[in-house]
Structure formats: structure tokens, C-alpha cells
Design a protein around this motif. Sequence first.
Motif, PDB file in Angstrom:
ATOM      1  N   UNK A  45       0.802  -1.204  -0.003  1.00 49.25           N
ATOM      2  CA  UNK A  45      -0.095  -0.032   0.215  1.00 49.25           C
ATOM      3  C   UNK A  45       1.034   1.300  -0.061  1.00 49.25           C
ATOM      4  N   UNK A  46       2.265   1.244   0.549  1.00 49.16           N
ATOM      5  CA  UNK A  46       2.836   2.379   0.777  1.00 49.16           C
ATOM      6  C   UNK A  46       3.448   2.876  -0.720  1.00 49.16           C
ATOM      7  N   UNK A  47       3.751   1.914  -1.621  1.00 46.62           N
ATOM      8  CA  UNK A  47       4.195   2.276  -2.861  1.00 46.62           C
ATOM      9  C   UNK A  47       3.145   2.730  -3.652  1.00 46.62           C
ATOM     10  N   UNK A  48       1.767   2.247  -3.487  1.00 43.79           N
ATOM     11  CA  UNK A  48       0.587   2.687  -4.077  1.00 43.79           C
ATOM     12  C   UNK A  48       0.331   4.396  -3.842  1.00 43.79           C
ATOM     13  N   UNK A  49       0.539   4.656  -2.505  1.00 46.41           N
ATOM     14  CA  UNK A  49       0.379   5.748  -1.908  1.00 46.41           C
ATOM     15  C   UNK A  49       1.288   6.847  -2.649  1.00 46.41           C
ATOM     16  N   UNK A  50       2.586   6.484  -2.682  1.00 44.43           N
ATOM     17  CA  UNK A  50       3.587   7.346  -3.091  1.00 44.43           C
ATOM     18  C   UNK A  50       3.327   7.540  -4.718  1.00 44.43           C
ATOM     19  N   UNK A  51       2.890   6.621  -5.406  1.00 42.88           N
ATOM     20  CA  UNK A  51       2.417   6.627  -6.897  1.00 42.88           C
ATOM     21  C   UNK A  51       1.383   7.896  -7.040  1.00 42.88           C
ATOM     22  N   UNK A  52       0.159   7.629  -6.189  1.00 40.36           N
ATOM     23  CA  UNK A  52      -0.718   8.699  -6.456  1.00 40.36           C
ATOM     24  C   UNK A  52      -0.304  10.022  -5.925  1.00 40.36           C
ATOM     25  N   UNK A  53       0.477  10.216  -5.088  1.00 35.55           N
ATOM     26  CA  UNK A  53       1.049  11.477  -4.783  1.00 35.55           C
ATOM     27  C   UNK A  53       1.862  12.228  -5.892  1.00 35.55           C
ATOM     28  N   UNK A  54       2.852  11.154  -6.524  1.00 33.55           N
ATOM     29  CA  UNK A  54       3.554  11.752  -7.426  1.00 33.55           C
ATOM     30  C   UNK A  54       2.559  12.250  -8.850  1.00 33.55           C
ATOM     31  N   UNK A  55       1.502  11.454  -9.350  1.00 37.72           N
ATOM     32  CA  UNK A  55       0.459  11.644 -10.083  1.00 37.72           C
ATOM     33  C   UNK A  55      -0.365  13.070  -9.899  1.00 37.72           C
ATOM     34  N   UNK A  56      -0.453  13.543  -8.677  1.00 39.33           N
ATOM     35  CA  UNK A  56      -0.980  14.708  -8.425  1.00 39.33           C
ATOM     36  C   UNK A  56      -0.401  15.697  -8.706  1.00 39.33           C
ATOM     37  N   UNK A  57       1.077  15.908  -8.987  1.00 41.70           N
ATOM     38  CA  UNK A  57       1.696  16.765  -9.316  1.00 41.70           C
ATOM     39  C   UNK A  57       1.738  17.146 -10.892  1.00 41.70           C
ATOM     40  N   UNK A  69      10.253  18.186  -5.840  1.00 41.90           N
ATOM     41  CA  UNK A  69      11.585  17.586  -4.997  1.00 41.90           C
ATOM     42  C   UNK A  69      11.069  16.532  -4.031  1.00 41.90           C
ATOM     43  N   UNK A  70      12.089  15.803  -3.662  1.00 41.11           N
ATOM     44  CA  UNK A  70      11.487  14.490  -2.973  1.00 41.11           C
ATOM     45  C   UNK A  70      10.892  15.310  -1.533  1.00 41.11           C
ATOM     46  N   UNK A  71      11.214  16.320  -1.233  1.00 42.16           N
ATOM     47  CA  UNK A  71      10.586  16.973   0.189  1.00 42.16           C
ATOM     48  C   UNK A  71       9.277  17.040  -0.188  1.00 42.16           C
ATOM     49  N   UNK A  72       8.958  17.621  -1.286  1.00 43.48           N
ATOM     50  CA  UNK A  72       7.359  18.139  -1.515  1.00 43.48           C
ATOM     51  C   UNK A  72       6.661  16.694  -1.695  1.00 43.48           C
ATOM     52  N   UNK A  73       7.262  15.921  -2.289  1.00 44.12           N
ATOM     53  CA  UNK A  73       6.462  14.634  -2.527  1.00 44.12           C
ATOM     54  C   UNK A  73       6.130  13.871  -1.131  1.00 44.12           C
ATOM     55  N   UNK A  74       7.078  13.890  -0.467  1.00 42.78           N
ATOM     56  CA  UNK A  74       7.114  13.206   0.875  1.00 42.78           C
ATOM     57  C   UNK A  74       6.022  14.082   1.809  1.00 42.78           C
ATOM     58  N   UNK A  75       6.203  15.340   1.579  1.00 41.86           N
ATOM     59  CA  UNK A  75       4.988  16.071   2.415  1.00 41.86           C
ATOM     60  C   UNK A  75       3.595  15.743   1.839  1.00 41.86           C
ATOM     61  N   UNK A  76       3.426  15.560   0.468  1.00 41.97           N
ATOM     62  CA  UNK A  76       2.109  15.256   0.080  1.00 41.97           C
ATOM     63  C   UNK A  76       1.639  14.109   0.226  1.00 41.97           C
ATOM     64  N   UNK A  77       2.453  12.945   0.572  1.00 37.12           N
ATOM     65  CA  UNK A  77       2.167  11.600   0.805  1.00 37.12           C
ATOM     66  C   UNK A  77       1.675  11.522   2.295  1.00 37.12           C
ATOM     67  N   UNK A  78       2.231  12.561   2.864  1.00 39.23           N
ATOM     68  CA  UNK A  78       1.651  12.496   4.485  1.00 39.23           C
ATOM     69  C   UNK A  78       3.050  12.268   5.420  1.00 39.23           C
ATOM     70  N   UNK A  79       3.930  12.850   5.156  1.00 44.06           N
ATOM     71  CA  UNK A  79       5.192  12.739   5.852  1.00 44.06           C
ATOM     72  C   UNK A  79       6.136  11.628   6.036  1.00 44.06           C
TER      73      UNK A  79
END
Length: 351
Positions: A45-57, A69-79
Motif C-alpha cells: 500500500x505504501x508504494x501505491x500511496x507514493x505513486x498517487x502523490x506523484x501523479x497529483x503533481x 522535489x523529494x521533500x514536496x513529494x514526502x509532504x504530499x504523501x503524508x510525511x
Amino acid sequence: MAFTKLTVQPLGAGGGTPATSTPETDIWAVFRALRDTRSLFGLRPGHVQTLQAMLSFLKPGHGDTVFASNTEICRRIGGIDERTLRRHIDRFVELGFMTRHDSPNRKRYRVKSSQGQSISYGLSLAPLLVRASELLAAAQEMENARRDRVFLRKQILTRLAQLDEFDPENEHTLQIRRILRRKLSITEYRALLDVLESDCKQLSTAVDAPDTVQLPANDGQIVRHHSKSEKEQKDLESPSSTEAPALQTLTSVCDQAASFATRPLGSWPDVESHARTLAPMMGIHESTFEQAAMKVGSQKASCAIFIILQMGTRIRDFGAYFHSITLGRRETDFNPSRLLDRLSQSGAVAA
């Protein structure tokens, strides 16, 4: 996620080729297909959440490369921490769903020439879109398999309900219900259904089967028009007798049951104890025997065990037959003394 479709425009990472448009692809449909089939690729599930956050950009008409950036992606995933994000990205690259286009300084951005040519540095999701048909087909196949499993499971539960009407405490059906607690394959569901359908067919022919009535061929006789005809019952007689047969008669006629005894059957308590031992071996649940003993008496229930075992292969399902003559509709017709008399004369009675 203010859009539903994305126009995929592959942009060169090194040669600066002009952008060319391709047919619109529903990128969120592809994402849902990968989400539903993630087990096939070993994704969590963590992989899926990462992909969903990346698609939102991604923005409509701006290609398929993530510049965040990786920082922004981490923030959008949920920290999540950056090390976890890098592991997720490495996994997508390994599976062929993503490619890296690194800039000289490792930053993510796009540059364009005056002629409209562009170079994109970032995380490209173009491979994911290329495999859209593969993922959609795999998701549809998994959905079809899920629906087939649900359909087969409902058929199995229907057959179990039919068998429970004859013997609610049957150990065989209880075992199948325990098996159904696990997640089974379609092949396993079909195998269980075949077994239960065979059991239902045996019950339909072995229990409460109508006896054939011989009618005269002469049309002048009005016996053909009687609503109730006299039936000859080979194994049951009415009215029922509450009197137990002689102990010596039971043990001598039912030699099959007596042969399993480890000690002489010199009294009714010995016979009842031996019947309780034989019942589970014959597929008759202990609770079913106890219910029969409470309803018709322990001696009569024990006689039923001995007589059924003596009949042998002429009875297809011992459990269903025992339930029928002690707890079912044929209980009032069960007469152990008459049956023992017939067995002593013929050696066997057709069930």
C-alpha cells in the motif's frame, strides 16, 4: 486532482526533439488498475500511496514528468521519510513503471528552446502509460476471478443449507464451513461444489424417496383414482413401537455392529455405550445421536445405529438416514422389532 484525463506528450531528455501529441490516456484509470493488481507486482500500500502523490503533481498538457522535489513529494504523501520515498521510486524503476531523467545538478526542471523544443529532467511516468493496456487487462481478469469466486461461494452456501435441513450437526458440512473461512482459489471452490452437489444428489435418492405403488392395469377398477394409496414400506412399519426389541435378538441379528465391540454386550447400557462409539465412525455426529436419544429413547436410537450398520451399502448416507428415522418425518414409522425380524429372515433390507 482537478483533471480526469492527461494528454501524454513525450519530451526528449537529451536530443531536444519537438513534442508530439498522443491520444488521451486516462491516467487515473491506469493508476486504479495498478492499485488493484499490486499483488501481482509485489507492491505494498505504501508504494501505491507514493505513486498517487506523484501523479497529483502532473498537470494537463504538461507531459508525464514529475518535477517536484523529494521533500514536496514526502509532504504530499503524508510525511514519510525521504529514504522510504527513494526505495519506492527504485521499486517502480525496477518494475519498469518509471524512469529517471537526471540533470547535471540533480535538480528537476524543464527547459525550452525558442523553437518549442524542450528537455525535461525529473521522474518520467511515460512507461506506466505505455503499459496501460496490460494493467487494465490484468485488473479486469482479477475482477472476473473475484466475481466467479463470489458466485461459486454462494452456490456452496446454498448446498450447505440444503444439507443442514437433514442434519444440522453433520461433521462433513461443518468441516466445509471451516474451509470456507480461508481465501480459496476458483479450482478449490469448484471442487467443494462438486462434492456438495454429489451429497445433495445422494440425499435426494436415499432419504424420503417415494415408494413405488403397484396399481392394477384394469381401467374398470377405481383404485387408480384414490388420492391416498396403501404403500408397502420395506424397511419401516407403522405404527411405531416404543418397546425395545430383545437384547439377544439385536446383538445376534446385527452381527456387524457386535463384531466391533471390545467386550460382550450383555446389557442395554453396554449396547448404548457401543452405539455412541459407532455413531461418529458412521458419520453421525454425537449431538445428533443425543438429540435422537432424547426424542425416541436411548435404546431405540441405539437399535437404529445397529440396524443401519447391518444394512450396509444399501444405505447411501448413514447420517441422513439416521436423522430421518429418529428425528425426521419417518420417525413415527420406525419399528426396530419389525426391522430385526425382516433382517433375520432376509439378511438385508433395501433402503
